[in-house]
Design a protein around this motif. Structure first.
Motif, PDB file in Angstrom:
ATOM      1  N   ALA A 188       1.083  -1.212   0.105  1.00 59.39           N
ATOM      2  CA  ALA A 188       0.202  -0.220   0.099  1.00 59.39           C
ATOM      3  C   ALA A 188       0.868   1.296   0.492  1.00 59.39           C
ATOM      4  O   ALA A 188       0.898   2.262  -0.704  1.00 59.39           O
ATOM      5  CB  ALA A 188      -0.858  -0.248   1.691  1.00 59.39           C
ATOM      6  N   ARG A 189       1.969   1.279   0.864  1.00 56.26           N
ATOM      7  CA  ARG A 189       2.505   2.629   1.184  1.00 56.26           C
ATOM      8  C   ARG A 189       3.634   2.893  -0.115  1.00 56.26           C
ATOM      9  O   ARG A 189       3.852   4.021  -0.806  1.00 56.26           O
ATOM     10  CB  ARG A 189       4.218   2.003   1.837  1.00 56.26           C
ATOM     11  N   LEU A 190       4.465   1.726  -1.390  1.00 51.30           N
ATOM     12  CA  LEU A 190       4.776   1.944  -2.444  1.00 51.30           C
ATOM     13  C   LEU A 190       3.869   2.191  -3.137  1.00 51.30           C
ATOM     14  O   LEU A 190       4.880   3.378  -4.667  1.00 51.30           O
ATOM     15  CB  LEU A 190       5.818   0.188  -2.237  1.00 51.30           C
ATOM     16  N   ALA A 191       2.653   0.825  -3.502  1.00 52.32           N
ATOM     17  CA  ALA A 191       1.593   1.787  -4.262  1.00 52.32           C
ATOM     18  C   ALA A 191       1.257   3.044  -3.969  1.00 52.32           C
ATOM     19  O   ALA A 191       1.136   3.310  -5.381  1.00 52.32           O
ATOM     20  CB  ALA A 191       0.546   0.959  -4.812  1.00 52.32           C
ATOM     21  N   ALA A 192       0.882   3.845  -2.875  1.00 50.13           N
ATOM     22  CA  ALA A 192       0.428   5.082  -3.062  1.00 50.13           C
ATOM     23  C   ALA A 192       1.818   6.039  -3.166  1.00 50.13           C
ATOM     24  O   ALA A 192       1.779   6.897  -4.186  1.00 50.13           O
ATOM     25  CB  ALA A 192       0.762   5.554  -1.208  1.00 50.13           C
ATOM     26  N   ILE A 193       3.230   5.900  -3.557  1.00 42.55           N
ATOM     27  CA  ILE A 193       4.435   6.907  -3.927  1.00 42.55           C
ATOM     28  C   ILE A 193       4.037   6.220  -5.590  1.00 42.55           C
ATOM     29  O   ILE A 193       4.870   7.866  -5.734  1.00 42.55           O
ATOM     30  CB  ILE A 193       6.377   6.170  -3.137  1.00 42.55           C
ATOM     31  N   LEU A 194       3.883   5.757  -6.070  1.00 42.66           N
ATOM     32  CA  LEU A 194       3.206   6.021  -7.404  1.00 42.66           C
ATOM     33  C   LEU A 194       2.491   6.383  -7.894  1.00 42.66           C
ATOM     34  O   LEU A 194       3.135   6.807  -8.794  1.00 42.66           O
ATOM     35  CB  LEU A 194       4.099   4.181  -7.822  1.00 42.66           C
TER      36      LEU A 194
END
Lengths: 249, 221
Positions: A155-161
């Motif tokens: 969730a955190r990494l996809a949010a950054i992307l």
């Protein structure tokens, strides 16, 4: 903000979702039916494009939704990333395939319209191309979600992307327009004239309302599915650890 | 500041020594040029016309295949934990890493460009625009790639995923870079493309360190 906090509780969210779902679905069906009636039977054909102008009523809302869903995804990602709002992450994740679907619909109807208008299924028109790049942004976001097994980290990494992609969307759109204006002679007929007649505006607005509510009507059950899937995964995990403990004993 | 210098020097040294990927990147770059020429056929006029875009695409692909290594090597030998734990501003560390990646992969490509240009029959007046657009644009490729590398650093293998994530974000750089490479020096498109290319890269220079740092933190906790 209060409502946002309320929605962080999955049980309460499910109660809200169950409450408004029939209304949203009903609204989508009603506006969709009315919009299609006006679009197909009760609106004038275009003096240049003829009957093909009716494709616009399914195409323009889809193109609009493709961008709208990406904005929702990025916004929900930001909320999830900054406040660690669990439901915002799920909303962002579940919006992606819907947005990608609208994008594919926009590309498909665009190329259906392009065949009689431009004489080719695909033209490297600035809008078509930037919508195509948008589709790949969606696919990259979805691929990242799928690749990372740990949901909280995903969730955190996809949010950054999603956020990086969102701030790049204007740059991409502008660059594609620039590229197009340099590479292609400007001989194509414009899809939409500068002004739009009222008789055409009614079905268009109805269809936009239908697409929007259809999006919400599809989003609510997919969020509930995801929440259930996560609960199930947790239960299975508990079961497995318990079974492992029993075996050790 | 000296810490950042040390990171850059270390990464460049690692890239050029045995096991580093610097030579492989240039070889791959040369191979893309050869593949294009073989696919197009020996029509010298056609090859010479597409040489600029082909070399730009080749540079982009050669950068792309090395992105997975920016953070992964550090993760495997444990130095990434040290970098994240000890640096006061992880974003600056990320900027240094991106610069080191550029110096180790893109710089050799730019130096190799004239040789490939000769082979692809690049028109004489096109060398300067190509080299200048590559010099301005390739740092942007490393910067954006740095984010993608940081996003997938905890996954076992991610070459394909990186390519999928990064390609749409590379669109503006490719358009402006290739656009400048194909226009004559002094033509209005040339300056406009270069300026837009520079603006895009500067934008990436602000966005990339912050996003990379956030991604690294999320990957290591």
């Amino acid at each position: 903000m209060n409502l946002l906090n309320d929605l962080a509780n999955p049980v309460r969210f499910e109660r809200y979702a169950r409450m408004i779902f029939p209304a949203v679905l009903g609204f989508a069906l009603l506006t969709g039916a009315a919009g299609l009636y006006f679009a197909l039977f009760n609106s004038p054909a275009d003096y240049q494009q003829g009957e093909a102008v009716r494709i616009m009523y399914v195409h323009v809302p889809a193109a609009w939704m493709s961008m709208f869903c990406y904005s929702v995804m990025a916004g929900a990602s930001a909320v999830g990333f900054i406040w660690k709002h669990p439901l915002a992450d799920v909303a962002a994740k579940e919006t992606a395939p819907l947005g990608a679907g609208f994008t594919i619909l926009a590309l498909f109807t665009g190329s259906l319209w392009g065949k009689p208008m431009w004489g080719a299924w695909w033209v490297w028109d600035a809008r078509l191309t930037s919508v195509l790049v948008l589709l790949f942004l969606y696919l990259g976001y979805m691929a990242l979600w799928r690749a990372i097994p740990d949901k909280a980290r995903a969730a955190r990494l996809a949010a950054i992307l999603a956020i990086v992609g969102f701030v790049n969307v204007p740059v991409i759109k502008f660059s594609v327009e620039w590229w197009n204006s340099l590479h292609q002679p400007a001989s194509i007929i414009r899809a939409d004239g500068p002004t739009i007649d009222g008789a055409m505006l009614t079905p268009l607005l109805l269809m936009i309302a239908a697409y929007m509510s259809a999006y919400v009507a599809m989003l609510l059950p997919s969020i509930r599915n995801e929440l259930t899937a996560r609960r199930l995964a947790r239960l299975q995990f508990v079961d497995e650890t318990r079974a492992a403990e029993l075996v050790e004993q | 500041m000296s810490a950042l210098g040390a990171i850059i020097a270390r990464d460049i040294r690692l890239a050029f020594r045995a096991g580093g990927g610097a030579a492989q990147g240039v070889t791959f770059f040369a191979l893309t040029g050869v593949m294009f020429a073989l696919a197009v056929g020996p029509d010298i006029a056609l090859i010479s016309k597409i040489a600029g875009p082909v070399l730009w695409t080749g540079a982009l692909l050669a950068t792309q295949i090395s992105l997975d290594q920016i953070w992964r090597a550090d993760r495997e030998d444990g130095s990434l934990d040290v970098l994240v734990e000890t640096s006061d501003m992880l974003a600056l560390t990320a900027l240094a890493k991106a610069f080191a990646h550029w110096a180790a992969t893109a710089l050799p490509l730019i130096i190799a460009t004239p040789i490939l240009g000769v082979m692809l029959n690049l028109p004489a007046e096109a060398y300067a625009p190509l080299a200048i657009s590559l010099a301005i644009g390739t740092p942007g490729l490393s910067l954006i790639g740095c984010i993608a590398g940081a996003l997938v650093v905890s996954l076992p293998r991610a070459h394909l995923l990186i390519a999928i994530i990064v390609s749409p974000l590379y669109v503006p750089i490719l358009i402006f870079g290739s656009g400048a490479a194909m226009s004559d020096v002094g033509a209005p498109q040339y300056g406009a493309n270069l300026m837009l290319l520079g603006a895009t890269v500067l934008f990436a220079a602000i966005l990339s360190p912050l996003a990379s740092a956030a991604a690294l933190r999320s990957n290591l906790d």
